[in-house]
Design a protein around this motif. Structure first.
Motif, mmCIF file in Angstrom:
data_model
loop_
_atom_site.group_PDB
_atom_site.id
_atom_site.type_symbol
_atom_site.label_atom_id
_atom_site.label_comp_id
_atom_site.label_asym_id
_atom_site.label_seq_id
_atom_site.Cartn_x
_atom_site.Cartn_y
_atom_site.Cartn_z
ATOM 1 N N ARG A 43 0.827 -1.213 0.000
ATOM 2 C CA ARG A 43 0.000 0.000 0.000
ATOM 3 C C ARG A 43 0.861 1.263 0.000
ATOM 4 N N GLU A 46 1.620 1.911 -3.562
ATOM 5 C CA GLU A 46 0.414 2.387 -4.245
ATOM 6 C C GLU A 46 0.131 3.848 -3.914
ATOM 7 N N ASN A 49 2.590 5.953 -5.911
ATOM 8 C CA ASN A 49 2.132 5.988 -7.313
ATOM 9 C C ASN A 49 0.997 6.989 -7.490
ATOM 10 N N ASP A 50 0.014 6.896 -6.603
ATOM 11 C CA ASP A 50 -1.163 7.768 -6.692
ATOM 12 C C ASP A 50 -0.800 9.232 -6.495
ATOM 13 N N LYS A 254 1.087 -1.114 -14.737
ATOM 14 C CA LYS A 254 -0.081 -1.266 -13.861
ATOM 15 C C LYS A 254 -0.867 -2.528 -14.213
#
Length: 258
Positions: A43, A46, A49-50, A254
């Motif tokens: 997480r 992630e 990345n976000d 992705k």
């Protein structure tokens, strides 16, 4: 009567012996457990990345803040207020993901240490995450991409502590793609191409880990081609084209990760 009893005993012995032999020949069922990082640990990646993606979206909103197609002043003010609220919400979401990344790191740092992560790698990641946090606070988009991609790279050794985990390779590829993009934006074309060349080691490692998955391998082939396409696009010297090619690579990665 006695003879019949003896025959019965012999039959029981034969059946019992056969049953034992069958059980001995049966191999216990084994299940291969995949050694991958927990989704809670991943997480952190992630979130980073976000953050990079969301920052570019927020940048677009900010760039169009003073633009309006309406000729009515009241509508212009209304549109500006709407965009202002969208920008505020975007940055609040980014700040929330930064906070969550720090909290997740605190939660899983001990697990990583027990897996064998060195203090050197841990310090590198902490510095990158701290640099990303400061860049977000200052709303410096290029610094966010720079530190964000470094954080991905510096986190990858922790993912590689899990023998079946391939997302360490994909995180390193993302780093070089983002750094190549930044170099291309600064018109450092040879540096941008050299950075993309650095992905070859990690695409080779990625291939080894996913070669038994036909679906992922089909996407992998697209990934390799998209990396070559971006390298060719660098020579054009157009930032918009470079970003399009970069985003195709990131989408392929992705798709492999899903």
């Amino acid at each position: 009567m006695k003879k019949g009893f003896i025959v019965l005993i012999l039959m029981i012995i034969i059946v019992s012996s056969t049953s034992c032999q069958v059980r001995q020949n049966q191999k216990p069922t084994t299940y291969k457990k995949s050694d991958k990082a927990s989704e809670g640990l991943y997480r952190i990646v992630e979130n980073i990345n976000d953050i990079i993606i969301d920052v570019e979206k927020a940048g677009k909103l900010s760039a169009t803040f003073n633009e309006s197609t309406s000729l009515i002043e009241a509508d212009i003010l209304k549109e500006k207020e709407k965009k202002k609220e969208e920008i505020k919400k975007a940055w609040e979401e980014i700040n929330s993901k930064i906070k969550d990344s720090h909290e997740s790191w605190n939660k899983y740092e001990k697990e990583i240490m027990e897996r064998g992560a060195t203090s050197e790698y841990i310090l590198k990641f902490k510095n990158s995450l701290n640099g990303l946090t400061v860049a977000v606070e200052n709303r410096e988009n290029k610094d966010i991409i720079n530190y964000g991609s470094k954080a991905l790279f510096d986190f990858s050794p922790f993912l590689e502590l899990y023998k079946d985990e391939f997302r360490g390779e994909t995180s390193r590829i993302k780093y070089y793609v983002y750094q190549s993009y930044l170099a291309g934006e600064n018109n450092e074309l040879e540096k941008a191409k050299d950075l993309l060349d650095m992905t070859e080691e990690y695409t080779a490692g990625l291939r080894q880990k996913i070669e038994d998955d036909q679906k992922k391998m089909k996407i992998f082939e697209k990934l390799v081609l998209s990396l070559q396409d971006m390298k060719e696009a660098i020579n054009v010297g157009n930032n918009n084209l470079l970003k399009i090619k970069r985003d195709i690579i990131l989408q392929n990665i992705k798709d492999i990760e899903e």
